[in-house]
Design a protein around this motif. Structure first.
Motif, PDB file in Angstrom:
ATOM      1  N   LEU A   3       0.810  -1.200   0.000  1.00  0.00           N
ATOM      2  CA  LEU A   3       0.000   0.000   0.000  1.00  0.00           C
ATOM      3  C   LEU A   3       0.849   1.257   0.000  1.00  0.00           C
ATOM      4  O   LEU A   3       0.512   2.228  -0.653  1.00  0.00           O
ATOM      5  CB  LEU A   3      -0.967  -0.021   1.186  1.00  0.00           C
ATOM      6  CG  LEU A   3      -0.420   0.331   2.553  1.00  0.00           C
ATOM      7  CD1 LEU A   3      -1.307   1.386   3.146  1.00  0.00           C
ATOM      8  CD2 LEU A   3      -0.415  -0.852   3.479  1.00  0.00           C
ATOM      9  N   ILE A   7       0.623   4.152  -2.747  1.00  0.00           N
ATOM     10  CA  ILE A   7       0.401   5.555  -2.448  1.00  0.00           C
ATOM     11  C   ILE A   7       1.521   6.395  -3.030  1.00  0.00           C
ATOM     12  O   ILE A   7       1.299   7.438  -3.607  1.00  0.00           O
ATOM     13  CB  ILE A   7       0.255   5.761  -0.933  1.00  0.00           C
ATOM     14  CG1 ILE A   7      -1.103   5.213  -0.528  1.00  0.00           C
ATOM     15  CG2 ILE A   7       0.329   7.225  -0.567  1.00  0.00           C
ATOM     16  CD1 ILE A   7      -1.211   4.872   0.900  1.00  0.00           C
ATOM     17  N   HIS A 479      -6.770   0.667   8.335  1.00  0.00           N
ATOM     18  CA  HIS A 479      -5.736   1.629   7.915  1.00  0.00           C
ATOM     19  C   HIS A 479      -6.165   2.319   6.608  1.00  0.00           C
ATOM     20  O   HIS A 479      -6.135   3.541   6.492  1.00  0.00           O
ATOM     21  CB  HIS A 479      -4.409   0.880   7.729  1.00  0.00           C
ATOM     22  CG  HIS A 479      -3.285   1.714   7.190  1.00  0.00           C
ATOM     23  ND1 HIS A 479      -2.300   2.243   8.000  1.00  0.00           N
ATOM     24  CD2 HIS A 479      -2.971   2.108   5.925  1.00  0.00           C
ATOM     25  CE1 HIS A 479      -1.443   2.929   7.262  1.00  0.00           C
ATOM     26  NE2 HIS A 479      -1.821   2.860   5.996  1.00  0.00           N
ATOM     27  N   HIS A 483      -7.172   6.303   5.272  1.00  0.00           N
ATOM     28  CA  HIS A 483      -6.785   7.041   4.060  1.00  0.00           C
ATOM     29  C   HIS A 483      -8.026   7.572   3.338  1.00  0.00           C
ATOM     30  O   HIS A 483      -8.070   8.719   2.921  1.00  0.00           O
ATOM     31  CB  HIS A 483      -6.031   6.120   3.092  1.00  0.00           C
ATOM     32  CG  HIS A 483      -4.599   5.904   3.456  1.00  0.00           C
ATOM     33  ND1 HIS A 483      -3.720   6.935   3.649  1.00  0.00           N
ATOM     34  CD2 HIS A 483      -3.878   4.771   3.642  1.00  0.00           C
ATOM     35  CE1 HIS A 483      -2.518   6.442   3.947  1.00  0.00           C
ATOM     36  NE2 HIS A 483      -2.591   5.126   3.955  1.00  0.00           N
ATOM     37  N   GLU A 509      -0.396   9.134   5.876  1.00  0.00           N
ATOM     38  CA  GLU A 509      -0.034   7.927   6.635  1.00  0.00           C
ATOM     39  C   GLU A 509      -0.346   8.102   8.120  1.00  0.00           C
ATOM     40  O   GLU A 509      -0.830   7.180   8.774  1.00  0.00           O
ATOM     41  CB  GLU A 509       1.451   7.599   6.457  1.00  0.00           C
ATOM     42  CG  GLU A 509       1.811   7.009   5.103  1.00  0.00           C
ATOM     43  CD  GLU A 509       0.927   5.839   4.675  1.00  0.00           C
ATOM     44  OE1 GLU A 509       0.520   5.036   5.540  1.00  0.00           O
ATOM     45  OE2 GLU A 509       0.625   5.742   3.484  1.00  0.00           O
ATOM     46  N   ALA A 512      -3.931   7.512   8.696  1.00  0.00           N
ATOM     47  CA  ALA A 512      -4.256   6.095   8.504  1.00  0.00           C
ATOM     48  C   ALA A 512      -3.817   5.262   9.715  1.00  0.00           C
ATOM     49  O   ALA A 512      -4.551   4.386  10.173  1.00  0.00           O
ATOM     50  CB  ALA A 512      -3.605   5.580   7.231  1.00  0.00           C
TER      51      ALA A 512
HETATM   52 ZN   LIG Z   1      -0.994   3.872   4.360  1.00  0.00          ZN
END
Ligand SMILES: [Zn+2]
Length: 682
Positions: A3, A7, A479, A483, A509, A512
């Protein structure tokens, strides 16, 4: 991991859009013409507009190339298109902003759709899917904006501010002034396309060099030709080597294996490693003595790697610094990496890191690790891995709950309003946010893909097995939901599109991780003592890994400064400089903790070769996370998160000052460490 990559890729796509188009190397609008144009504009509209006129004309001149017209075309363009009237300027801004939302939003939607066969369970992946997934409809966006003169129009009317200026004006700027400043960031460089092309080739080569840098661990031998690693184990530098090192705390022959890996790393850094053992399996290698043997244990002559590692680093430097003169606002790669990308100055990052790694708490954590290992610390213990949760929570028990609750993606989607309600959003707001998030069953571990225009949905990708969502998948999904909530609030509830988003990836982040930290509570299984212990271990783990990466990031930083000071260095000289810098940083900040002198280990990261000056982002992200967590722990989660997020994409330090009343620093992390040390005593 996947992930983060996604991102980062998502982010990279965005900066690709800003990749400037071709500019010829030689053509330049003369200083005289620039001055004369500005003079005429001031005569026409008055000195009130002096700053906007001077900067706008200068900015257009720095971007203008021969293909855009002659000097007189430049003069006429400026004279005809400068807009002094503030009401009209606002109208222009709104039109531009609306159009950029249309372009970025639909491009994002198109890219998302083209990638669905790759990301979702849509059957076998074919050539068509791969080719279409890689297709970038926006590849020529910048070129097109220069060709139709929109880029010049923006540059002329919306001054570009440096980071230092933004920080200076942060307290006095109104929201619209911030939005104008972001508009001014849109077109600030126009690098000749051959330089971009050249860098992308260097980047590809550097990636390939590292991707093929594998060590056959089954061939690693000691003085008596004993082997310690599985016969078929192949590890990539540095990630694979480091992860194996981490995995060998408390295993049979663990310390011996860790020492081998450490020796291998030193040989790589010093380029003493035999080329015969890089990505090759024919020979046995004793890395401690640096001897190579054939199958009959007969010693064979070898060639040391000829500074190839540093040749790639130099190639990166040359390719990136060649772009300097086409970036008038940020004329070095160091400025572009810190001031432009992170939006935190190099000096600030350096100070934040040094303050943290010299804090007395570090020595306390080191003492605890020493006690747990029951031996003196070795340099490779920068990767001590014993603060992970593992046995602290019963995953099977939790998986039984998540499987029952979430048999499929739809079940998770339906539960989002309840989750948001539990986190403190009102029922209306929870439904409002949830309606803007689609949940898709995905192939990978999970990721979050935000929308880039109002009216579009963010996508939560999650992997759900036949038996339903397991705890690990659920933990990741929470998580990702963090986001998605961030993406939704910062798109829909921020007042200007130009300010949508967060300052940089560290912030998304941080939000998240805050969500993720509530995962067990959201299952209705809150156990205060358990939670306290989990938090304590998490704080210690974070602190120790921040301590490690900050050192690596400082080495990266000082190496780039050295390259700028020594632009004609050869690979051998660079190797010597890197080793010296790494040892200096070690002796200053790590030797006092470890008691071992002169280790160059901080120079092992592959990021130095493949993602220059990116490393500092990781620890900064964790510091931000702890600062926000510390600030909101006795306040209402939903209210505070919303209040912070609606600030949108102002600069990181300004965002943090408004969010938690302080600039970015390690104090919150260190406070959490002090608390943790009271709970985890051995
Ligand atoms: Zn993340």
């Amino acid at each position: 991991m996947i992930l983060t990559v996604l991102i980062m890729t998502g982010c990279k796509n965005k900066s690709d859009q800003n990749k400037p188009s071709a500019k010829s190397e030689t053509f330049k609008i003369s200083e005289e013409t620039i001055k004369e144009t500005a003079r005429q504009l001031k005569e026409k509209y008055g000195e009130t507009y002096e700053f906007r006129i001077d900067r706008g004309v200068q900015q257009v001149a720095s971007l203008w190339s021969e293909s855009d017209g002659k000097e007189e075309d430049f003069v006429n363009f400026c004279l005809e298109n400068f807009e002094p009237d503030s009401a009209k300027l606002l109208t222009i801004f709104s039109k531009l902003e609306r159009n950029f939302e249309v372009i970025f939003g639909l491009n994002n939607k198109m890219t998302l759709k083209l990638n669905e066969p790759l990301h979702l369970n849509m059957g076998e992946i074919t050539f068509v899917d791969l080719a279409m997934g890689a297709y970038s409809p926006m590849a020529h966006f910048n070129e097109d904006m220069f060709a139709n003169k929109i880029a010049f129009y923006v540059a002329l009317n919306f001054p570009a501010y440096s980071l230092t200026e933004k920080e200076k004006f942060a307290d006095s700027w109104t929201r619209i002034e911030w939005a104008y400043a972001r508009m001014g960031d849109m077109f600030i460089s126009r690098v000749p396309s051959e330089l971009n092309q050249n860098y992308s080739e260097v980047a590809t080569q550097s990636d390939a060099y590292i991707a093929d840098y594998n060590i056959y661990m089954g061939n690693i031998v000691d003085d008596k030709f004993n082997t310690y690693f599985p016969k078929d184990m192949v590890l990539i530098t540095h990630w694979g080597l480091r992860d194996e090192l981490k995995a060998n705390y408390n295993t049979e022959n663990g310390l011996q294996k860790q020492k081998f890996i450490y020796d291998i790393m030193l040989r790589i850094i010093r380029q003493e490693i035999p080329v015969e053992v890089i990505n090759k399996s024919e020979y046995k290698w004793n890395p401690s003595k640096n001897l190579v043997f054939d199958a009959q244990n007969k010693e064979v002559k070898f060639t040391a790697e000829p500074y190839t590692r540093y040749e790639y680093l130099l190639k990166n430097f040359k390719a990136l610094s060649a772009m300097d003169k086409y970036n008038p606002v940020y004329p070095t790669y160091i400025l572009r990496a810190y001031d432009q990308s992170m939006e935190i100055t190099r000096e600030e990052v350096e100070k934040i890191f040094i303050d943290f790694i010299t804090a007395p708490e570090i020595a306390e954590v080191a003492k605890l690790i020493k006690k747990r290992l029951n031996r003196d610390l070795q340099p490779f213990d920068i990767w001590y891995d014993g603060f992970k949760l593992r046995s602290e929570i019963n995953q099977d028990e939790l998986t039984a709950i998540t499987r029952r609750k979430y048999p499929d993606a739809q079940a998770f989607a339906k539960d989002i309003p309840r989750i948001l309600l539990d986190l403190g959003w009102t029922r209306d707001k929870a439904n409002y946010i949830a309606a803007k998030i689609a949940v898709d069953p995905a192939r990978g571990a999970g990721h979050a893909w935000g929308a880039q225009m109002k009216g579009d949905q963010a996508h939560l990708r999650t992997r759900i097995g036949d038996k339903g969502m397991d705890y690990k998948g659920y933990n990741i999904a929470i998580h990702e939901l963090g986001h998605n909530v961030e993406q939704t609030i910062t798109l829909y509830d921020v007042d200007y599109y130009m300010l949508s988003g967060v300052p940089n990836t560290a912030f998304t982040e941080a939000i998240a991780f805050l969500f993720q930290g509530n995962d067990i509570k959201l299952l209705g299984r809150s156990n205060a003592t358990e939670k306290q212990k989990v938090d304590a271990l998490n704080a210690l783990d974070n602190c120790w890994s921040a301590y490690e990466i900050m050192g690596v990031a400082l080495v990266d930083m000082y190496v780039w400064q050295w390259m700028y000071e020594n632009p004609d260095a050869n690979p051998k000289e660079l190797k010597e400089a890197v080793e010296k810098i790494a040892i200096d940083v070690w002796n200053k900040y790590y030797y006092p903790i470890f008691g071992v002198k002169d280790s160059p280990i901080l120079a092992i990261y592959s990021h130095m070769i493949t993602s220059p000056l990116y490393l500092a982002n990781y620890p900064i992200g964790h510091l931000i996370e702890f600062q926000i967590a510390e600030y909101i722990k006795d306040k209402k989660f939903a209210d505070e998160v919303t209040r912070m997020l609606v600030q949108g994409r102002i600069t990181p330090q300004a965002w943090m000052k408004n969010a938690v009343g302080d600039k970015i620093n390690g104090n919150a992390t260190l406070a959490a460490v002090r608390d943790a040390l009271k709970i985890i005593k051995d």
